[in-house]
Design a protein around this motif. Sequence first.
Motif, PDB file in Angstrom:
ATOM      1  N   LEU A  53      -1.628   2.577 -16.037  1.00 26.75           N
ATOM      2  CA  LEU A  53      -1.309   2.161 -14.743  1.00 26.75           C
ATOM      3  C   LEU A  53      -2.461   1.398 -14.026  1.00 26.75           C
ATOM      4  N   PHE A  54      -3.573   2.035 -14.349  1.00 33.23           N
ATOM      5  CA  PHE A  54      -4.670   1.686 -13.367  1.00 33.23           C
ATOM      6  C   PHE A  54      -5.744   0.676 -14.110  1.00 33.23           C
ATOM      7  N   THR A  55      -5.387   0.506 -15.474  1.00 37.33           N
ATOM      8  CA  THR A  55      -6.260  -0.128 -16.274  1.00 37.33           C
ATOM      9  C   THR A  55      -5.662  -1.677 -16.782  1.00 37.33           C
ATOM     10  N   ASP A  56      -4.349  -1.663 -16.930  1.00 32.02           N
ATOM     11  CA  ASP A  56      -3.725  -2.970 -17.351  1.00 32.02           C
ATOM     12  C   ASP A  56      -3.720  -3.906 -16.158  1.00 32.02           C
ATOM     13  N   ASP A  57      -4.067  -5.112 -16.477  1.00 31.01           N
ATOM     14  CA  ASP A  57      -4.175  -6.244 -15.422  1.00 31.01           C
ATOM     15  C   ASP A  57      -2.891  -6.346 -14.873  1.00 31.01           C
ATOM     16  N   THR A  61      -2.020  -5.862 -10.946  1.00 33.50           N
ATOM     17  CA  THR A  61      -1.529  -7.138  -9.996  1.00 33.50           C
ATOM     18  C   THR A  61      -0.382  -6.811  -9.312  1.00 33.50           C
ATOM     19  N   ALA A  62       0.599  -6.202 -10.023  1.00 31.83           N
ATOM     20  CA  ALA A  62       1.945  -5.783  -9.579  1.00 31.83           C
ATOM     21  C   ALA A  62       1.801  -4.815  -8.344  1.00 31.83           C
ATOM     22  N   LEU A  63       0.713  -3.734  -8.524  1.00 33.86           N
ATOM     23  CA  LEU A  63       0.613  -2.654  -7.520  1.00 33.86           C
ATOM     24  C   LEU A  63      -0.062  -3.472  -6.373  1.00 33.86           C
ATOM     25  N   LYS A  64      -0.864  -4.283  -6.486  1.00 35.40           N
ATOM     26  CA  LYS A  64      -1.646  -5.038  -5.264  1.00 35.40           C
ATOM     27  C   LYS A  64      -0.367  -5.885  -4.432  1.00 35.40           C
ATOM     28  N   VAL A 360      11.477  -2.491  -0.292  1.00 33.47           N
ATOM     29  CA  VAL A 360      10.670  -3.367  -0.643  1.00 33.47           C
ATOM     30  C   VAL A 360       9.766  -2.768  -1.960  1.00 33.47           C
ATOM     31  N   LEU A 361       9.694  -1.659  -1.988  1.00 34.49           N
ATOM     32  CA  LEU A 361       9.100  -0.605  -3.092  1.00 34.49           C
ATOM     33  C   LEU A 361       9.867  -0.949  -4.445  1.00 34.49           C
ATOM     34  N   LYS A 362      11.181  -1.222  -4.222  1.00 38.52           N
ATOM     35  CA  LYS A 362      12.008  -1.346  -5.403  1.00 38.52           C
ATOM     36  C   LYS A 362      12.300  -2.898  -5.501  1.00 38.52           C
ATOM     37  N   LEU A 384       9.409  -5.192 -11.470  1.00 37.37           N
ATOM     38  CA  LEU A 384       9.630  -6.284 -12.243  1.00 37.37           C
ATOM     39  C   LEU A 384       8.637  -5.759 -13.737  1.00 37.37           C
ATOM     40  N   GLU A 385       7.612  -5.214 -13.530  1.00 35.19           N
ATOM     41  CA  GLU A 385       6.561  -4.884 -14.415  1.00 35.19           C
ATOM     42  C   GLU A 385       7.308  -3.561 -15.297  1.00 35.19           C
TER      43      GLU A 385
END
Length: 427
Positions: A53-57, A61-64, A360-362, A384-385
């Motif tokens: 979750l914290f290494t996949d680009d 991007t989705a988290l940002k 919006v989180l969903k 979406l991810e």
Amino acid sequence: MTGTRWTVAALFLLPAFVLLGALVVYPIGYSLVRSFYDQSGDGLAGFDNYETLFTDDGIRTALKNNVIWVVFAPTVATALGLVFAVLTERVRWGTAFKLVVFMPMAISMLAAGIIFRLVYDQDPDKGVANAVWVGVHDTFAQSSAFPKAHPGRNSPLEPVKGGGFITGAPVRAGETVTLPLVGVAPDLMPDDAKRAVLPVAEPGEVTGTTWQDFTRGKGVGRPGQPDASELGYPGMRIEAVKDGTVVASTTAAADGSFTLPAAADGARLRLPASNFQEAYNGVDWLGPSLVTPAIIGSYIWMWAGFAMVLIAAGLASVPRELMEAARVDGANEWQVFRRITVPLLAPVLAVVAVTLMINVLKVFDLVFIIAPGSSQDDANVLALELYRKGFSEDQPGVASAIAVFLLLLVIPVMWFNVRRLRREVRR
């Protein structure tokens, strides 16, 4: 309760418990367990999926983007709802306006996504956003009618660094100049273009013609000379340049003819780059840099009505005597709004903002439909991810970890909402 009443109560509650267990508890539990297994589902992966979750680009991007959504979408939608509710409170047509603003809530996210995919279309003839943008732009900066024009064979013109064309040799007063160009489709010539005419020499002046030097048909027409079917370039700007300085300028008439004063004697004639600018095609709303704000705009279009209705209901319960007392004491409308209305509406505003944050989180539908394939990675969000990892990339372990992570993000917001509701009930 007696034993019989317990049995009856249990029978009534049993269908609800079964549905909750099958549709909520079991999926949550299964996702939690599955998130610790590898992609095949046969071996334990430990916390590897959570580390992804914290290494996949793509996930980062989705988290940002989810952070951007949570910060801006609820804030703007709530603020607009507050403004609409307050401004329409005392007007006759307020109810009709609220109905119009609330109407987008009646359509599905799928339909809204399709609508805004068309609204944001790059082509101004299709996309409403670019049609308005291009219209405003062209009001102040008209695009050239000859973006594809260029010199043909044996033309006296040659390219200039930075765009445009210039004559190879200086011109003399009392002489005529022909500036033939090609490259503009006949059906794209300006409506006011007239048949090109040969320039007529005038003493003490430089005269000339610039036109579309092309006639349909093989071997038809005389290169370098205006023919009967060839049209002039109306509005073409011509500059006389000496030692890099423009000493005279003019624009061509409808038949392509132009006249320059004696100051142009010994100068070279230049057709500046502004004559050949491509038509302004608007903003790339769905490009990598603007796709997320554009989709947030469509979300606000849908949910501002929801915020407005809830806030208007809260506004109806605000004691009017407090506002009137403030006005009597000399407060202006802005002070009444800031010091009386907003503080009294704080519980309602909190409900609206928290509800929209959870929503919006969903968010998934709008991003999936509006963002084109070329910029979907830039518009990516966690929901979406999750879909892409689980169904497109066949990584169910990572998808389950994203689902659990989303649940963990939603729980604090829900907990805050429940606490606030309980506090309201105690009051």
